[in-house]
Design an enzyme around this catalytic site. Structure first.
Site, PDB file in Angstrom:
ATOM      1  N   ARG A  61       4.034  23.069  33.782  1.00  0.00           N
ATOM      2  CA  ARG A  61       5.495  22.964  33.842  1.00  0.00           C
ATOM      3  C   ARG A  61       6.121  24.343  33.613  1.00  0.00           C
ATOM      4  O   ARG A  61       5.562  25.176  32.901  1.00  0.00           O
ATOM      5  CB  ARG A  61       6.010  22.001  32.754  1.00  0.00           C
ATOM      6  CG  ARG A  61       5.689  20.538  32.977  1.00  0.00           C
ATOM      7  CD  ARG A  61       6.332  19.693  31.876  1.00  0.00           C
ATOM      8  NE  ARG A  61       6.198  18.271  32.122  1.00  0.00           N
ATOM      9  CZ  ARG A  61       5.144  17.544  31.755  1.00  0.00           C
ATOM     10  NH1 ARG A  61       4.132  18.126  31.128  1.00  0.00           N
ATOM     11  NH2 ARG A  61       5.103  16.251  32.009  1.00  0.00           N
ATOM     12  N   HIS A 409      52.274  34.128  42.081  1.00  0.00           N
ATOM     13  CA  HIS A 409      53.318  33.235  41.560  1.00  0.00           C
ATOM     14  C   HIS A 409      52.804  31.806  41.403  1.00  0.00           C
ATOM     15  O   HIS A 409      52.975  31.180  40.355  1.00  0.00           O
ATOM     16  CB  HIS A 409      54.526  33.270  42.508  1.00  0.00           C
ATOM     17  CG  HIS A 409      55.637  32.356  42.108  1.00  0.00           C
ATOM     18  ND1 HIS A 409      55.742  31.062  42.567  1.00  0.00           N
ATOM     19  CD2 HIS A 409      56.679  32.539  41.260  1.00  0.00           C
ATOM     20  CE1 HIS A 409      56.808  30.487  42.042  1.00  0.00           C
ATOM     21  NE2 HIS A 409      57.404  31.363  41.242  1.00  0.00           N
ATOM     22  N   ARG A 516      60.115  32.948  30.027  1.00  0.00           N
ATOM     23  CA  ARG A 516      60.719  33.627  31.179  1.00  0.00           C
ATOM     24  C   ARG A 516      61.988  32.875  31.573  1.00  0.00           C
ATOM     25  O   ARG A 516      61.927  31.837  32.226  1.00  0.00           O
ATOM     26  CB  ARG A 516      59.716  33.670  32.335  1.00  0.00           C
ATOM     27  CG  ARG A 516      58.514  34.570  32.055  1.00  0.00           C
ATOM     28  CD  ARG A 516      57.349  34.301  32.974  1.00  0.00           C
ATOM     29  NE  ARG A 516      56.673  33.057  32.590  1.00  0.00           N
ATOM     30  CZ  ARG A 516      55.368  32.850  32.735  1.00  0.00           C
ATOM     31  NH1 ARG A 516      54.597  33.785  33.226  1.00  0.00           N
ATOM     32  NH2 ARG A 516      54.830  31.701  32.375  1.00  0.00           N
ATOM     33  N   ARG A 572      62.159  36.435  26.952  1.00  0.00           N
ATOM     34  CA  ARG A 572      62.326  37.587  27.832  1.00  0.00           C
ATOM     35  C   ARG A 572      63.610  37.407  28.632  1.00  0.00           C
ATOM     36  O   ARG A 572      63.804  36.385  29.300  1.00  0.00           O
ATOM     37  CB  ARG A 572      61.138  37.716  28.792  1.00  0.00           C
ATOM     38  CG  ARG A 572      61.216  38.947  29.684  1.00  0.00           C
ATOM     39  CD  ARG A 572      60.072  38.999  30.682  1.00  0.00           C
ATOM     40  NE  ARG A 572      60.246  38.042  31.771  1.00  0.00           N
ATOM     41  CZ  ARG A 572      59.356  37.867  32.757  1.00  0.00           C
ATOM     42  NH1 ARG A 572      58.231  38.565  32.740  1.00  0.00           N
ATOM     43  NH2 ARG A 572      59.572  36.985  33.709  1.00  0.00           N
ATOM     44  N   GLU A 699      55.302  46.902  30.568  1.00  0.00           N
ATOM     45  CA  GLU A 699      54.719  46.571  31.870  1.00  0.00           C
ATOM     46  C   GLU A 699      54.520  47.796  32.745  1.00  0.00           C
ATOM     47  O   GLU A 699      53.920  47.688  33.821  1.00  0.00           O
ATOM     48  CB  GLU A 699      55.631  45.587  32.614  1.00  0.00           C
ATOM     49  CG  GLU A 699      55.912  44.311  31.865  1.00  0.00           C
ATOM     50  CD  GLU A 699      57.049  43.535  32.489  1.00  0.00           C
ATOM     51  OE1 GLU A 699      56.773  42.726  33.397  1.00  0.00           O
ATOM     52  OE2 GLU A 699      58.204  43.757  32.099  1.00  0.00           O
ATOM     53  N   GLY A 720      52.772  43.196  28.996  1.00  0.00           N
ATOM     54  CA  GLY A 720      52.706  42.284  30.142  1.00  0.00           C
ATOM     55  C   GLY A 720      51.618  42.756  31.093  1.00  0.00           C
ATOM     56  O   GLY A 720      51.860  43.561  31.995  1.00  0.00           O
ATOM     57  N   THR A 721      50.402  42.264  30.891  1.00  0.00           N
ATOM     58  CA  THR A 721      49.253  42.833  31.594  1.00  0.00           C
ATOM     59  C   THR A 721      49.230  42.509  33.085  1.00  0.00           C
ATOM     60  O   THR A 721      48.539  43.197  33.847  1.00  0.00           O
ATOM     61  CB  THR A 721      47.940  42.361  30.946  1.00  0.00           C
ATOM     62  OG1 THR A 721      47.925  40.931  30.876  1.00  0.00           O
ATOM     63  CG2 THR A 721      47.796  42.945  29.550  1.00  0.00           C
ATOM     64  N   ASN A 722      49.979  41.482  33.539  1.00  0.00           N
ATOM     65  CA  ASN A 722      50.016  41.210  34.977  1.00  0.00           C
ATOM     66  C   ASN A 722      50.623  42.396  35.723  1.00  0.00           C
ATOM     67  O   ASN A 722      50.021  42.978  36.620  1.00  0.00           O
ATOM     68  CB  ASN A 722      50.837  39.940  35.264  1.00  0.00           C
ATOM     69  CG  ASN A 722      50.210  38.700  34.672  1.00  0.00           C
ATOM     70  OD1 ASN A 722      49.097  38.726  34.172  1.00  0.00           O
ATOM     71  ND2 ASN A 722      50.941  37.604  34.712  1.00  0.00           N
ATOM     72  N   ASP A 723      51.861  42.752  35.367  1.00  0.00           N
ATOM     73  CA  ASP A 723      52.533  43.871  36.038  1.00  0.00           C
ATOM     74  C   ASP A 723      51.919  45.207  35.659  1.00  0.00           C
ATOM     75  O   ASP A 723      51.886  46.132  36.475  1.00  0.00           O
ATOM     76  CB  ASP A 723      54.029  43.868  35.703  1.00  0.00           C
ATOM     77  CG  ASP A 723      54.831  43.076  36.728  1.00  0.00           C
ATOM     78  OD1 ASP A 723      54.230  42.666  37.738  1.00  0.00           O
ATOM     79  OD2 ASP A 723      56.030  42.866  36.521  1.00  0.00           O
ATOM     80  N   CYS A 785      51.010  39.349  26.621  1.00  0.00           N
ATOM     81  CA  CYS A 785      51.569  38.067  27.064  1.00  0.00           C
ATOM     82  C   CYS A 785      51.323  37.828  28.549  1.00  0.00           C
ATOM     83  O   CYS A 785      51.899  36.913  29.133  1.00  0.00           O
ATOM     84  CB  CYS A 785      53.064  37.989  26.760  1.00  0.00           C
ATOM     85  SG  CYS A 785      54.045  39.288  27.545  1.00  0.00           S
TER      86      CYS A 785
END
Length: 834
Positions: A61, A409, A516, A572, A699, A720-723, A785
């Site tokens: 096995r 989005h 937001r 915000r 940002e 704001g790590t996205n932007d 955030c």
């Protein structure tokens, strides 16, 4: 013996032997030994076979470090040949002996010699003639006589299994399950305990927990006159283990053996500290334990099992916390496609928001709302969503978009709403005129047809898939309670509406880290009022229109504050460019002209005037707030009046007001002076004193670099790590999905930076911003955030940089709490070993 040297199966068998369980003689080959075999360097076969005595029957096995990594199939009855077959015929009967020989010839031919399986099917009744036919087929296919030497047989089996592990397909499959490239395979050679022959003989498997629910109960099957795991696949004749109205059971017919199995099961659970499945054989009335493996389990069961083991004192609570994958919790919060469901895949996109939903296709937000009004579940299908689609997203059961990435989005809003979402399905074509979507294989799906969206896998399926309900039971809550005792960083939620806030509260978020406010303006009649404000010509006219929005915003904030019951709420101020509130097509322009009683030419001119070449870098955020200061004035007044009202009936509220898209200290200073003035007016008008905290959403790279100046006017910095990722890379988060997979495959980027925080680049800006922020204000509060806030790597980074909290979508809060706890426990264990 270690799992990292000999594999998990070998280690488990060693422990079973030490527990004095009746395990047949077993020899384990290490990873290095198996690698040598794959290269043609065989072990000393006489030495290997010596522990088994004369003329043994053996099984081999696989033993990988992690059972989930798989391995080649087990091979039984090695050592069967003409001579041994004749001896067994006299010992256990011709039919039983022949069945054993046929099984071995079949497995050797197909798995070792790699022959076509068709000539080697097992007959319903094993006969000497069928043995001759199968041996002749082997010789015909290979031009060689079937090997009669047991040592040769064993050597070829070992060589075949070792090489199978290194095959391209096997390597890719295990790497997909998280195995390292150099993962090793061990092999376990074991004397066969015959489950066929005279007396009570058979084989079976038993486990003591339900693999779907995690509840404690005995499950399994037993089949008389069988070997291996045949009992699980037997169409008839198998016995249940416990008393069952559907048929006879081992508990009734073999009570002493059943009691012994139960005793072994309890012993294994306590001493191996795990829920195990035991494979056993009964040979002429004697019980043999052949194998013990960790019970395969659903996500729901993994939580309940870990908690039950801790509650029974078998493992400590910190180990229970460490045993559950945080991603499991996200899935448990949503309905999921049932594991055994057939998948008629239309297309695969990016799994952007977990969960699954079934509904009829609609192509617009208005149609989604109309469908919801009729109580008909629907799936909103768009090329990409805009803020104007938020009402439709609220009404839909799931969202599917052709464009977009993990932080587009649709993805961000979907996660915030707990709405299943698949984005970036770029192979899908939407024909708006014919109102159909066209799959990559040419199939067309018209509006109104039913599809299933699986936001956990990225699959879009034709028709109605079977779904499993969420599993938020007491074990789920208990696990998170323990996690909170260990974690050392705060976890807040991004929540834009009262409904989001209630979800965050239910998941025990420690406050709202990002509200937001612009999303509130798309609710109900507010969009029309916003459009009136956009078309106002003077500051006075805009202020008059905004007066009508004031009570609506105030009401929203009151509800937010009351739901959060004194916990911090970070709001915000208005961020997006104004064009997002205007229709994008000609029919929408005509409708808007009618609503506002304006000439179409004036509407077209205003829309054109607001258009920008790159609106995400244009007049939005603080730039809009300084250009149209009455917008921020209205929002500040709504926040402060809500603060006064909510504090009268509950805990005092201390709102946090955050300015978006800052790049210069002067921006922060100018907005702060106006907000302070509004606060003074509200204090004077209400006769109530209150406090608030003022901060900045970082940002832009410049804001991170100039953080020491900015904190002169800001008590907190929330990254704001996205932007910030978008601006650092110069990538559009909505368009990057079209080529990101190519970049990752080419190792340009290790991961999609919108999915996994880029520690080297964006992380360096966070580190600089944090260090410089502390130079300017020692007590500055630091957080992130963006959507990265719920990911394990980002939480780990924030802990090491001394951030105060992370904030993520409400439905990611439980997994963030668990990840933070696991990271703290890991660090604590490392420190204790120093």
């Amino acid at each position: 013996m270690s799992p990292s040297v000999h594999g998990g199966r070998a280690k488990c068998l060693q422990r079973l032997v030490r527990l004095d369980m009746p395990v047949p003689t077993t020899v384990a080959l290490s990873f290095d030994a198996v690698r040598d075999i794959a290269r043609g360097q065989m072990p000393d076969m006489d030495e290997l076979i010596a522990p088994f005595g004369g003329a043994p029957l053996l099984s081999v096995r696989p033993s990988s470090q992690d059972p989930d990594w798989g391995g080649p199939s087990a091979i039984l009855n090695i050592g069967m040949n003409d001579e041994r077959h004749a001896a067994l015929c006299a010992e256990i009967g011709e039919e039983a002996a022949t069945a054993i020989y046929l099984r071995f010839i079949q497995s050797y031919a197909v798995q070792v010699a790699r022959l076509d399986p068709e000539p080697f099917y097992l007959p319903d009744t094993p006969t000497l003639e069928s043995v001759r036919v199968m041996l002749d087929a082997f010789e015909y296919e290979t031009d060689e006589v079937f090997p009669q030497d047991p040592v040769q047989q064993l050597g070829e089996v070992l060589r075949s299994m070792a090489r199978a592990w290194d095959g391209t397909t096997a390597r890719l499959l295990r790497q997909a399950k998280g195995a390292p490239i150099d993962a090793g395979l061990g092999l376990v050679v074991q004397r066969i305990a015959l489950g066929v022959g005279q007396g009570t003989s058979g084989s079976g498997v038993i486990q003591f927990v339900d693999e779907v629910t995690g509840e404690r109960r005995i499950k399994g099957r037993y089949l008389s006159q069988s070997q291996g795991r045949e009992a699980l696949s037997a169409a008839k004749g198998a016995l249940y283990l416990v008393q069952d109205g559907r048929g006879p059971s081992v508990e009734e017919e073999l009570p002493e053996l059943f009691a012994e199995l139960v005793r072994f099961g309890e012993l294994v659970r306590v001493r191996l500290r795990e829920e195990m499945q035991i494979e056993f054989t009964i040979e002429n009335g004697k019980l043999h334990i052949l194998d013990g493996v960790r019970v395969q389990r659903s996500n729901r069961a993994s939580v309940r099992i870990a908690v039950a083991l801790a509650e029974d004192g078998i493992i400590p609570t910190d180990e229970a916390v460490m045993r559950v994958d945080p991603a499991v919790l996200s899935e448990l919060l949503h309905r999921q496609v049932a594991p055994m469901t057939e998948r008629d895949r239309i297309v695969r996109g990016i799994a952007a928001s977990p969960g699954a939903a079934v509904g009829r296709i609609v192509f617009s937000a208005n149609d989604a709302q109309a469908s919801a009004a009729r109580s008909e579940p629907c799936i909103l299908v768009r090329r990409e969503t805009t803020p104007e689609d938020i009402r439709g997203m609220h009404a839909a059961n799931a969202v599917l978009t052709v464009r977009g990435g993990i932080t587009s989005h649709a993805a961000v809003i979907g996660r915030g709403l707990g709405l299943p979402c698949v984005v970036g399905a770029s192979d899908l074509v939407i024909d708006k005129k014919r109102r159909v979507m066209i799959a990559p294989d040419g199939r067309e799906f018209a509006e109104g047809e039913v599809i299933t969206v699986d936001g956990s896998s990225g699959d879009v399926l034709a028709g109605t898939a079977t779904l499993e309900e969420p599993a938020l039971d007491n074990a789920f809550q208990t696990l998170l309670k323990w996690a909170d005792e260990y974690r050392d960083i705060g976890v807040r939620a991004n929540a834009d509406t009262p409904a989001d806030a209630q979800t965050a509260r239910n998941f025990l978020a420690q406050g709202i880290g990002l509200c937001r406010t612009e999303h509130m303006f798309f609710e109900g009649d507010r969009l029309g009022v916003m459009r009136e404000m956009i078309f106002a010509h003077t500051s006075e006219d805009r202020r008059a229109v905004l007066e009508r929005l004031l009570p609506m915003q105030r009401g929203d904030f009151i509800e937010l504050f009351e739901i959060m019951q004194g916990k911090p709420v970070c709001i915000r101020l208005f961020d997006p460019p104004l064009h997002e509130f205007l229709p994008a097509d000609k029919s929408g322009h005509r409708e808007l002209a009618e609503q506002l009683s304006l000439p179409l030419s004036e509407v077209n001119a205003r829309v054109e005037a607001l258009s920008e070449y790159n609106p995400m870098l244009g007049m939005r955020g603080v730039r809009l707030g300084l250009t149209y200061p009455e917008i921020y004035d209205m929002q500040a007044r709504a926040i402060f009046e809500a603060t006064v009202e909510a504090s009268r009936s509950g805990d005092p509220v201390v709102p946090e007001i955050m300015i978006p898209l800052v790049s210069a200290m002067r921006e922060v200073e100018l907005v702060k002076s106006r907000i302070d003035a509004v606060a003074g007016h509200v204090r004077a008008e209400t006769g109530t004193n209150f406090t608030y905290r003022y901060g900045v959403m970082v940002e832009t790279p410049r804001a991170a670099l100039r953080a020491e100046d900015i904190v002169q006017y800001a008590a907190f910095l929330s990254f704001g790590t996205n932007d910030l990722t978008q601006m650092t890379y110069g990538l559009s988060r909505d368009d990057a999905g079209r080529f990101m997979s190519s970049y990752v495959n080419a190792h340009v980027y290790a991961e999609d930076p919108f999915h996994t925080l880029d520690i080297e680049g964006v992380g360096e800006l966070l580190k600089i911003g944090a260090e410089r922020g502390r130079l300017g204000r020692r007590d500055v509060v630091l957080s992130i955030c963006g959507e990265h806030g719920g990911s394990r790597s980002a939480i780990d980074f924030c802990r090491r940089q001394g951030f105060d909290y992370v904030s993520c979508s409400p439905f990611r809060v439980p997994s963030a709490r668990l990840s933070a706890a696991q990271l703290a426990i890991s660090d604590s264990r490392k420190n204790s070993m120093r």
